[in-house]
Design a protein around this motif. Structure first.
Motif: not given
Length: 74
Positions: A53-57, A64-71, A45-50
């Motif tokens: 944004e790094f990739l979007a830039a 984006m997919v919640a890990v629980d959805d993939t597991r 949660p602390e680094h998701v925005d960073f």
């Protein structure tokens, strides 16, 4: 022993972070990857925005997919 007990927690992809990931960021660099090539970063949660944004830039397509959805669907 392999296959016994709880699975290891997924770890955030941010350099130096050892927190458990809650998000899966699927992305690709369209200049060098075909549409079927997808790379994955995991984010706490602390680094998701960073990380997002790094990739979007760089105008990289991402999803984006919640890990629980993939597991639960694997």
């Amino acid at each position: 022993m392999i296959g016994i007990g709880e699975p290891e927690p997924l770890t955030c992809s941010r350099a130096g972070c050892r927190e458990t990931a809650e998000w899966r960021i699927e992305w690709r660099n369209p200049r060098i990857h075909s549409e079927d090539r997808v790379k994955v970063w995991l984010a706490c949660p602390e680094h998701v925005d960073f990380l997002r944004e790094f990739l979007a830039a760089r105008d990289f397509p991402l999803r984006m997919v919640a890990v629980d959805d993939t597991r639960t669907s694997a």
